[in-house]
Design a protein around this motif. Structure first.
Motif, PDB file in Angstrom:
ATOM      1  N   GLN A 236       0.473  16.011  -2.486  1.00 38.66           N
ATOM      2  CA  GLN A 236       0.173  15.607  -3.619  1.00 38.66           C
ATOM      3  C   GLN A 236       0.663  14.323  -4.187  1.00 38.66           C
ATOM      4  O   GLN A 236      -0.262  13.640  -4.781  1.00 38.66           O
ATOM      5  N   ALA A 237       1.698  14.172  -3.790  1.00 36.35           N
ATOM      6  CA  ALA A 237       2.339  12.823  -4.528  1.00 36.35           C
ATOM      7  C   ALA A 237       1.766  11.828  -3.913  1.00 36.35           C
ATOM      8  O   ALA A 237       1.516  10.622  -4.194  1.00 36.35           O
TER       9      ALA A 237
ATOM     10  N   ALA B 141      -4.048   7.094  -5.156  1.00 38.48           N
ATOM     11  CA  ALA B 141      -4.906   6.624  -6.342  1.00 38.48           C
ATOM     12  C   ALA B 141      -4.856   5.593  -7.368  1.00 38.48           C
ATOM     13  O   ALA B 141      -5.469   5.004  -7.899  1.00 38.48           O
ATOM     14  N   ARG B 142      -3.386   5.301  -7.318  1.00 32.84           N
ATOM     15  CA  ARG B 142      -2.985   4.507  -8.297  1.00 32.84           C
ATOM     16  C   ARG B 142      -2.584   3.154  -7.467  1.00 32.84           C
ATOM     17  O   ARG B 142      -1.892   2.174  -8.298  1.00 32.84           O
TER      18      ARG B 142
ATOM     19  N   GLU C  66      -1.340  11.762  -2.622  1.00 34.70           N
ATOM     20  CA  GLU C  66      -2.871  11.358  -3.190  1.00 34.70           C
ATOM     21  C   GLU C  66      -2.552  10.787  -4.403  1.00 34.70           C
ATOM     22  O   GLU C  66      -3.352   9.847  -4.716  1.00 34.70           O
ATOM     23  N   ASN C  67      -1.441  11.043  -5.371  1.00 40.10           N
ATOM     24  CA  ASN C  67      -1.457  10.457  -6.463  1.00 40.10           C
ATOM     25  C   ASN C  67      -1.170   8.917  -6.488  1.00 40.10           C
ATOM     26  O   ASN C  67      -1.489   8.131  -7.228  1.00 40.10           O
TER      27      ASN C  67
ATOM     28  N   HIS D 200       9.523  11.077  -6.324  1.00 39.60           N
ATOM     29  CA  HIS D 200       8.761  12.342  -6.462  1.00 39.60           C
ATOM     30  C   HIS D 200       9.415  13.353  -5.375  1.00 39.60           C
ATOM     31  O   HIS D 200      10.041  13.091  -4.714  1.00 39.60           O
TER      32      HIS D 200
END
Length: 316
Positions: A89-90, A96-97, A92-93, A66
């Motif tokens: 942002q990466a 979340a996964r 957070e993503n 990323h």
């Protein structure tokens, strides 16, 4: 070992260029259900692939990356603050996964901005002032700008890389526009999650040998054609992307200055200097667990990461 189940734990693999950070990360991420966030100030530019040692398609297939290729090569305003926004942002993503984030790269300020929670001065770019400072740089040299910063903010002058024109001009810009020391406007708010920093290192002679071999491989792999393509697209040599080691030297060769042999040697020397600055930066940072590169690097890193995640699970 499965990845830790805490909300977030960050592994950072850092160190000078050509120490094998990407290779180490790619070899281990699958074992820990992790993905990689790049902390490289040149790999953010599209079209700068060979000369930045950007992860190959095969490496990206093995380990998702990323914050690569996020802006075109002619972008003139990318900054550590912009990078940090992409990195957060990466994070957070990935969280979340259910993936573990691994921060991998050699741009020290990028790494520090995330692992130490640096905040940055709220001073937008000032094109006219920057142009004035650039003229001073060209006319009087970088030492003149360094002396000016020393006068305005001796603390910042002691902290930043005074051989890096972009960092130096930015610090002066903040001082002159805000009327306050640059150093007083950078604060730290460490993140609320555990961080493991693993640093890769080797002796200077071997590191320079690795750099020289890699530069030769880049030339054989099409580095000159890559730079020629960027120039053909209108990417000018005064842009930040083209200040990268190798790009400015090969651009000069393609524009009629010197021979290819000279440009290659200049690239090697510039990369040696980059590695030396990176070594100095990371040596000053606290909390890095250092590993000497060699036959046992992967196993040593694996053990430390397992121990880190194990401690995170016990705390959680």
């Amino acid at each position: 070992m499965s990845a830790v189940n805490s909300p977030r734990a960050l592994v950072a693999i850092v160190g000078p260029t050509a120490t094998g950070k990407t290779g180490l990360a790619v070899a281990l991420v699958a074992e820990f259900s992790a993905e990689i966030i790049s902390a490289d100030s040149r790999q953010v530019y599209r079209g700068l692939d060979i000369g930045t040692a950007k992860p190959t398609a095969h490496e990206r297939a093995q380990a998702p990356h990323h914050v690569l290729d996020v802006v075109p090569a002619d972008n003139a305003s990318f900054s550590v603050a912009v990078w940090r926004g992409h990195a957060e942002q990466a994070l957070e993503n990935l969280t979340a996964r259910g993936k573990q984030p691994w921060l991998v790269g050699g741009t020290g300020l990028y790494v520090q901005s995330l692992v130490d929670g640096l905040t940055f001065p709220d001073v937008p770019p000032q094109p006219k002032l920057r142009a004035e400072l650039e003229r001073t740089l060209q006319a009087e040299g970088i030492d003149a700008l360094a002396a000016r910063l020393q006068h305005l903010d001796s603390v910042a002058a002691a902290q930043i890389d005074l051989r890096n024109p972009r960092r130096l001009i930015r610090a002066l810009e903040v001082c002159l526009v805000s009327g306050k020391p640059f150093s007083a406007q950078r604060t730290r708010h460490p993140p609320p999650y555990p961080v493991l920093q693993i640093g890769l290192r080797t002796d200077r002679e071997l590191l320079y040998q690795r750099i020289d071999e890699r530069v030769d491989e880049m030339i054989a792999g099409g580095f000159v054609a890559e730079v020629e393509c960027l120039l053909d697209q209108g990417v000018t040599t005064d842009l930040p992307s083209m200040q990268s080691a190798g790009y400015r030297q090969l651009a000069a060769y393609l524009q009629g200055c010197g021979t290819l042999t000279e440009a290659v040697q200049q690239t090697k020397y510039a990369t040696h200097q980059l590695a030396k600055r990176q070594e100095t930066w990371f040596r000053k940072q606290k909390g890095i667990q250092w590993i000497e590169i060699g036959a046992g690097t992967v196993e040593s890193a694996r053990e430390r990461i397992e121990e880190f995640y194990g401690e995170c699970e016990r705390r959680h």
